[in-house]
Design a protein around this motif. Structure first.
Motif, PDB file in Angstrom:
ATOM      1  N   LYS A 105      42.435 125.490  20.306  1.00 14.44           N
ATOM      2  CA  LYS A 105      43.261 126.384  21.126  1.00 14.44           C
ATOM      3  C   LYS A 105      43.456 125.808  22.527  1.00 14.44           C
ATOM      4  O   LYS A 105      44.524 125.938  23.115  1.00 14.44           O
ATOM      5  CB  LYS A 105      42.650 127.781  21.162  1.00 14.44           C
ATOM      6  N   LEU A 123      48.752 120.826  25.312  1.00 13.49           N
ATOM      7  CA  LEU A 123      49.919 120.118  24.773  1.00 13.49           C
ATOM      8  C   LEU A 123      51.205 120.879  25.075  1.00 13.49           C
ATOM      9  O   LEU A 123      52.233 120.276  25.429  1.00 13.49           O
ATOM     10  CB  LEU A 123      49.770 119.929  23.260  1.00 13.49           C
ATOM     11  N   GLN A 124      51.157 122.204  24.953  1.00 14.21           N
ATOM     12  CA  GLN A 124      52.365 122.996  25.228  1.00 14.21           C
ATOM     13  C   GLN A 124      52.790 122.838  26.686  1.00 14.21           C
ATOM     14  O   GLN A 124      53.976 122.709  26.989  1.00 14.21           O
ATOM     15  CB  GLN A 124      52.099 124.465  24.915  1.00 14.21           C
ATOM     16  N   GLU A 125      51.805 122.834  27.584  1.00 13.44           N
ATOM     17  CA  GLU A 125      52.161 122.704  29.006  1.00 13.44           C
ATOM     18  C   GLU A 125      52.696 121.296  29.304  1.00 13.44           C
ATOM     19  O   GLU A 125      53.594 121.124  30.121  1.00 13.44           O
ATOM     20  CB  GLU A 125      50.959 123.055  29.874  1.00 13.44           C
ATOM     21  N   LYS A 173      54.341 119.376  27.138  1.00  8.47           N
ATOM     22  CA  LYS A 173      55.711 119.328  26.600  1.00  8.47           C
ATOM     23  C   LYS A 173      56.670 120.109  27.505  1.00  8.47           C
ATOM     24  O   LYS A 173      57.809 119.696  27.731  1.00  8.47           O
ATOM     25  CB  LYS A 173      55.751 119.882  25.173  1.00  8.47           C
ATOM     26  N   HIS A 174      56.202 121.236  28.010  1.00 13.50           N
ATOM     27  CA  HIS A 174      57.014 122.045  28.921  1.00 13.50           C
ATOM     28  C   HIS A 174      57.393 121.246  30.175  1.00 13.50           C
ATOM     29  O   HIS A 174      58.477 121.408  30.739  1.00 13.50           O
ATOM     30  CB  HIS A 174      56.240 123.304  29.310  1.00 13.50           C
ATOM     31  N   THR A 229      53.412 113.250  24.238  1.00 12.24           N
ATOM     32  CA  THR A 229      52.001 113.490  23.918  1.00 12.24           C
ATOM     33  C   THR A 229      51.562 112.634  22.723  1.00 12.24           C
ATOM     34  O   THR A 229      52.330 112.414  21.788  1.00 12.24           O
ATOM     35  CB  THR A 229      51.768 114.972  23.570  1.00 12.24           C
ATOM     36  N   SER A 267      45.913 122.984  22.218  1.00 13.86           N
ATOM     37  CA  SER A 267      47.235 123.542  21.930  1.00 13.86           C
ATOM     38  C   SER A 267      47.914 123.965  23.233  1.00 13.86           C
ATOM     39  O   SER A 267      49.076 123.635  23.493  1.00 13.86           O
ATOM     40  CB  SER A 267      47.100 124.745  20.992  1.00 13.86           C
ATOM     41  N   GLN A 268      47.160 124.671  24.070  1.00 12.72           N
ATOM     42  CA  GLN A 268      47.723 125.122  25.352  1.00 12.72           C
ATOM     43  C   GLN A 268      48.049 123.931  26.248  1.00 12.72           C
ATOM     44  O   GLN A 268      49.107 123.885  26.884  1.00 12.72           O
ATOM     45  CB  GLN A 268      46.721 126.052  26.035  1.00 12.72           C
ATOM     46  N   TYR A 315      53.420 120.291  18.952  1.00  7.51           N
ATOM     47  CA  TYR A 315      53.509 119.809  20.342  1.00  7.51           C
ATOM     48  C   TYR A 315      53.034 118.364  20.486  1.00  7.51           C
ATOM     49  O   TYR A 315      52.744 117.903  21.585  1.00  7.51           O
ATOM     50  CB  TYR A 315      52.671 120.720  21.256  1.00  7.51           C
ATOM     51  N   THR A 316      52.923 117.649  19.358  1.00 13.59           N
ATOM     52  CA  THR A 316      52.396 116.278  19.386  1.00 13.59           C
ATOM     53  C   THR A 316      53.478 115.310  18.910  1.00 13.59           C
ATOM     54  O   THR A 316      54.071 115.500  17.855  1.00 13.59           O
ATOM     55  CB  THR A 316      51.154 116.172  18.466  1.00 13.59           C
TER      56      THR A 316
END
Ligand code: SF4
Ligand code: SF4
Length: 306
Positions: free
Chosen positions: A139, A145-147, A149-150, A155, A142-143, A175-176
């Protein structure tokens, strides 16, 4: 949300395309005897001692409440007695004692990475998550990677492949951009002997992810460390090459042993006796690299060296 990190390395040219920042997480489900980052195995913070800079003034010995330090101990610090209070770190005049690992939030990691964004953009680089095994903290990463990508940052994940696939597909995969996936030993019993667990999960996860990579956004690139008389045997290399051929994989990366990790073992007070053979303390020979390249080529597989 927090996760243990032992290093964030910037301006790396070795851990994926372009210029990269690499986040090394602490903790791993495997226990590979030749681990290049032994400080990534244990998820808790550990005492790190650099013999080369120690001026032997004994301040740490006086400070330690557990009498866990002595010049007479084979590795200077008795890890059985040490409670990781880190009082000795504060009194060391030469910074020879350090704390390896700290608990970080996603925001803290992001704040250390964002200043390097221009380097990623101009070089085709990005951020690599490594370890240890980053997927232990599904988790959290995940957070993270999302940030990333944002923020428009590419990544890459380096993994042993030992993870829960369903959670990986939900939390990580979307997100990878690139996955570097280690395939070390094909025989399950030998894998267990040298890496602590058998390879069933690793191989089945790889097979499923490879199938998905053919039609989806991410690249999956297998890699094998070359460790003398362990991973580099003719039998193991042939088994790995046959496995790739059965999946129509035509390219792999080999990672020749670099003995620098043996010095790291000393900093953690670990003896290297569990792994030592005549050659594992040496830079991997170029001639053997070519023999193994030819073996893969015989199966129609091209080789890069990492
Ligand atoms: S971390 Fe604490 S217990 Fe361990 S050696 Fe240092 S002072 Fe002693
Ligand atoms: S305090 Fe630091 S420099 Fe002094 S003996 Fe201990 S580790 Fe070495």
């Amino acid at each position: 949300m927090q996760a243990p990190v032992f290093e964030i390395k910037h301006n790396s040219l070795e851990d994926g395309p372009g210029i990269r920042s690499v986040v090394f997480f602490k903790g791993c489900p495997l226990n590979c005897a030749w681990c290049q980052n032994p400080e990534g195995k244990n998820s808790v913070s550990e005492l790190w001692w650099e013999k080369e800079t120690c001026i032997s003034d004994g301040s740490c010995i006086e400070e330690c409440p557990e009498n866990a330090i002595s010049f007479d101990f084979p590795h200077f610090i008795d890890r059985e007695l040490c409670t990781n209070c880190f009082l000795c770190v504060d009194v060391c005049p030469s910074s020879s004692l350090k704390v390896s690992g700290s608990s970080m939030s996603v925001d803290e990691v992001i704040s250390k990475i964002i200043p390097y964004k221009t380097y990623f953009e101009t070089s085709g680089g990005g951020v690599t998550l490594s370890g240890g095994e980053a997927t232990l903290y599904m988790k959290f990463i995940s957070q993270l990677l999302q940030e990333l990508k944002h923020a428009g940052i590419d990544t890459l994940l380096q993994t042993s492949g030992y993870f829960d696939l369903e959670a990986f597909e939900d939390f990580i995969l979307p997100y990878t951009d690139i996955i570097y996936y280690d395939i070390k030993i094909m025989d399950p019993l030998q894998h267990k002997e040298w890496c602590g667990l058998d390879n069933e999960v690793i191989l089945s996860n790889f097979t499923r992810l490879h199938a998905r990579s053919l039609t989806q956004h991410f690249k999956l690139l297998p890699r094998t460390p070359l460790i003398t008389n362990i991973t580099d045997t003719e039998e193991n290399i042939s088994s790995i090459a046959s496995f790739y051929k059965s999946l129509s994989i035509t390219r792999t990366t080999l990672l020749p042993n670099n003995p620098l990790w043996l010095q790291k073992l000393g900093c953690l007070g670990i003896s290297g006796d569990h792994i030592m053979n005549d050659e594992v303390g040496l830079i991997y020979p170029a001639g053997k690299q070519e023999v193994i390249r030819n073996q893969f080529n015989g199966f129609g597989i091209d080789v890069d060296f990492g």
